[in-house]
Design an enzyme around this catalytic site. Structure first.
Site, mmCIF file in Angstrom:
data_model
loop_
_atom_site.group_PDB
_atom_site.id
_atom_site.type_symbol
_atom_site.label_atom_id
_atom_site.label_comp_id
_atom_site.label_asym_id
_atom_site.label_seq_id
_atom_site.Cartn_x
_atom_site.Cartn_y
_atom_site.Cartn_z
ATOM 1 N N GLY A 46 -44.016 10.248 -3.623
ATOM 2 C CA GLY A 46 -44.782 9.800 -4.651
ATOM 3 C C GLY A 46 -43.863 8.765 -5.235
ATOM 4 O O GLY A 46 -42.589 8.452 -5.284
ATOM 5 N N GLN A 51 -40.981 4.040 -12.643
ATOM 6 C CA GLN A 51 -39.769 4.007 -11.892
ATOM 7 C C GLN A 51 -39.396 2.626 -11.244
ATOM 8 O O GLN A 51 -38.143 2.406 -11.049
ATOM 9 C CB GLN A 51 -39.890 5.223 -10.683
ATOM 10 C CG GLN A 51 -39.975 6.281 -11.191
ATOM 11 C CD GLN A 51 -40.062 7.330 -9.932
ATOM 12 O OE1 GLN A 51 -41.354 7.504 -9.453
ATOM 13 N NE2 GLN A 51 -39.094 7.751 -9.363
ATOM 14 N N CYS A 92 -36.192 13.790 -7.186
ATOM 15 C CA CYS A 92 -36.806 12.374 -7.675
ATOM 16 C C CYS A 92 -35.936 11.058 -7.292
ATOM 17 O O CYS A 92 -34.748 11.267 -7.162
ATOM 18 C CB CYS A 92 -36.538 12.773 -9.315
ATOM 19 S SG CYS A 92 -37.339 11.269 -10.144
ATOM 20 N N LEU A 93 -36.656 10.176 -6.871
ATOM 21 C CA LEU A 93 -35.986 8.931 -6.043
ATOM 22 C C LEU A 93 -35.259 8.246 -7.368
ATOM 23 O O LEU A 93 -34.182 7.536 -6.969
ATOM 24 C CB LEU A 93 -37.094 8.012 -5.574
ATOM 25 C CG LEU A 93 -37.906 8.613 -4.385
ATOM 26 C CD1 LEU A 93 -39.083 7.664 -4.409
ATOM 27 C CD2 LEU A 93 -37.061 8.880 -3.377
ATOM 28 N N HIS A 134 -45.420 15.845 -11.662
ATOM 29 C CA HIS A 134 -44.356 15.242 -11.582
ATOM 30 C C HIS A 134 -44.389 13.293 -11.807
ATOM 31 O O HIS A 134 -43.782 13.031 -12.686
ATOM 32 C CB HIS A 134 -43.608 15.422 -10.274
ATOM 33 C CG HIS A 134 -41.895 14.731 -10.027
ATOM 34 N ND1 HIS A 134 -40.999 15.299 -10.206
ATOM 35 C CD2 HIS A 134 -41.851 13.333 -10.181
ATOM 36 C CE1 HIS A 134 -40.108 14.512 -9.916
ATOM 37 N NE2 HIS A 134 -40.413 13.060 -9.905
ATOM 38 N N GLU A 135 -45.115 13.037 -11.131
ATOM 39 C CA GLU A 135 -45.574 11.489 -11.269
ATOM 40 C C GLU A 135 -46.137 11.175 -12.678
ATOM 41 O O GLU A 135 -45.666 10.083 -13.317
ATOM 42 C CB GLU A 135 -46.305 10.940 -10.103
ATOM 43 C CG GLU A 135 -45.897 11.000 -8.767
ATOM 44 C CD GLU A 135 -44.373 10.666 -8.614
ATOM 45 O OE1 GLU A 135 -44.011 9.761 -9.241
ATOM 46 O OE2 GLU A 135 -43.662 11.349 -7.744
ATOM 47 N N HIS A 138 -43.795 10.883 -15.460
ATOM 48 C CA HIS A 138 -42.845 9.674 -15.514
ATOM 49 C C HIS A 138 -43.686 8.745 -16.168
ATOM 50 O O HIS A 138 -43.216 7.917 -16.893
ATOM 51 C CB HIS A 138 -42.765 8.965 -13.783
ATOM 52 C CG HIS A 138 -41.693 9.345 -13.168
ATOM 53 N ND1 HIS A 138 -40.558 9.539 -13.618
ATOM 54 C CD2 HIS A 138 -41.514 10.033 -11.855
ATOM 55 C CE1 HIS A 138 -39.574 10.082 -12.732
ATOM 56 N NE2 HIS A 138 -40.409 10.287 -11.511
HETATM 57 O O1 K1U Z 1 -41.001 10.502 -8.411
HETATM 58 C C1 K1U Z 1 -40.142 10.570 -7.306
HETATM 59 O O2 K1U Z 1 -39.173 10.083 -7.542
HETATM 60 C C2 K1U Z 1 -40.750 11.032 -5.886
HETATM 61 C C3 K1U Z 1 -40.372 12.211 -5.895
HETATM 62 C C4 K1U Z 1 -41.787 13.372 -5.957
HETATM 63 C C5 K1U Z 1 -41.474 14.699 -5.900
HETATM 64 C C6 K1U Z 1 -40.867 15.309 -4.788
HETATM 65 C C7 K1U Z 1 -40.541 16.932 -5.026
HETATM 66 C C8 K1U Z 1 -41.207 17.283 -5.733
HETATM 67 C C9 K1U Z 1 -41.903 16.771 -6.959
HETATM 68 C C10 K1U Z 1 -42.114 15.374 -6.884
HETATM 69 C C11 K1U Z 1 -39.744 12.266 -4.477
HETATM 70 O O3 K1U Z 1 -40.533 12.158 -3.228
HETATM 71 S S1 K1U Z 1 -38.353 12.829 -4.266
HETATM 72 C C12 K1U Z 1 -38.045 12.939 -2.314
HETATM 73 C C13 K1U Z 1 -37.621 14.264 -1.869
HETATM 74 O O4 K1U Z 1 -36.356 14.477 -1.850
HETATM 75 C C14 K1U Z 1 -38.691 15.112 -1.580
HETATM 76 C C15 K1U Z 1 -39.630 14.987 -0.783
HETATM 77 C C16 K1U Z 1 -40.547 15.863 -0.186
HETATM 78 C C17 K1U Z 1 -40.333 17.080 -0.675
HETATM 79 C C18 K1U Z 1 -39.508 17.466 -1.701
HETATM 80 C C19 K1U Z 1 -38.715 16.487 -2.211
HETATM 81 ZN ZN ZN Z 2 -39.510 11.351 -9.843
#
Ligand code: K1U
Ligand code: ZN
Length: 169
Positions: A46, A51, A92-93, A134-135, A138
């Site tokens: 996401g 961000q 989170c990125l 989560h998004e 943000h």
């Molecule tokens: O908002 C963002 O930065 C994106 C975030 C979204 C997210 C991941 C995990 C749980 C809730 C929301 C990411 O994509 S972080 C990337 C990552 O490490 C991840 C990817 C898939 C599953 C879990 C983590």
């Molecule tokens: Zn995030």
């Protein structure tokens, strides 16, 4: 299309409250394409406009294994929340190499506009429900570490500020 720079915690711009999109323009569509490209390039599931330092209510998501089903939610609103919640590991990125447990509703219903301006309603469960919550956080200037204890949050802040200082020298 272009790859966008992702703001890194504790950048104060991550605390900005996004404004609703009034009109979907070509500029909006270009931004959305770049957000999708940036999400895939960063291996995220996401990305919120906040961000990438754009303070409009736009999120993109793709929780598919194939990474070929991007979703776009413009002006998303949660219209129903399941009473049950569960604690799951989040990343989170904007908070690199940091994972911790956050409690989220297990199911939600969301109303939003798609990129053509049509209203859509989604009944989200599991990872999609977590990712949308989560998004959407943000978009109100909230990062997942805001749910952690002040001690954990300060440790994360110190670690990331040190990393950023090292990268800039
Ligand atoms: O908002 C963002 O930065 C994106 C975030 C979204 C997210 C991941 C995990 C749980 C809730 C929301 C990411 O994509 S972080 C990337 C990552 O490490 C991840 C990817 C898939 C599953 C879990 C983590
Ligand atoms: Zn995030």
């Amino acid at each position: 299309m272009a790859l966008l720079n992702i703001l890194c915690y504790p950048d104060p711009r991550l605390n900005t409250v996004a404004k609703p999109v009034k009109e979907i323009t070509n500029h909006t569509l270009t931004l959305i394409e770049s957000m999708i490209e940036t999400m895939y390039e960063s291996n995220g599931i996401g990305l919120a406009a906040t961000q990438v330092d754009v303070h409009e209510r736009i999120i993109v998501l793709d929780v598919s294994d194939e990474r070929d089903s991007p979703m776009v939610l413009i002006n998303p609103e949660i219209i129903w929340t399941h009473s049950e919640s569960v604690k799951g590991e989040e990343g989170c990125l904007s908070v690199p190499n940091t994972y911790d447990g956050v409690e989220r509703a297990i199911e939600i219903k969301v109303k939003a506009l798609d990129k053509s301006g049509s209203t859509l309603e989604i009944h989200a469960k599991e990872l999609l429900a977590v990712c949308i919550q989560h998004e959407m956080d943000h978009l109100i200037g909230k990062v997942f570490v805001d749910y952690l204890s002040p001690l954990k949050r300060n440790r994360i802040k110190t670690k990331l500020l040190k990393l950023q200082r090292e990268e800039n020298h």
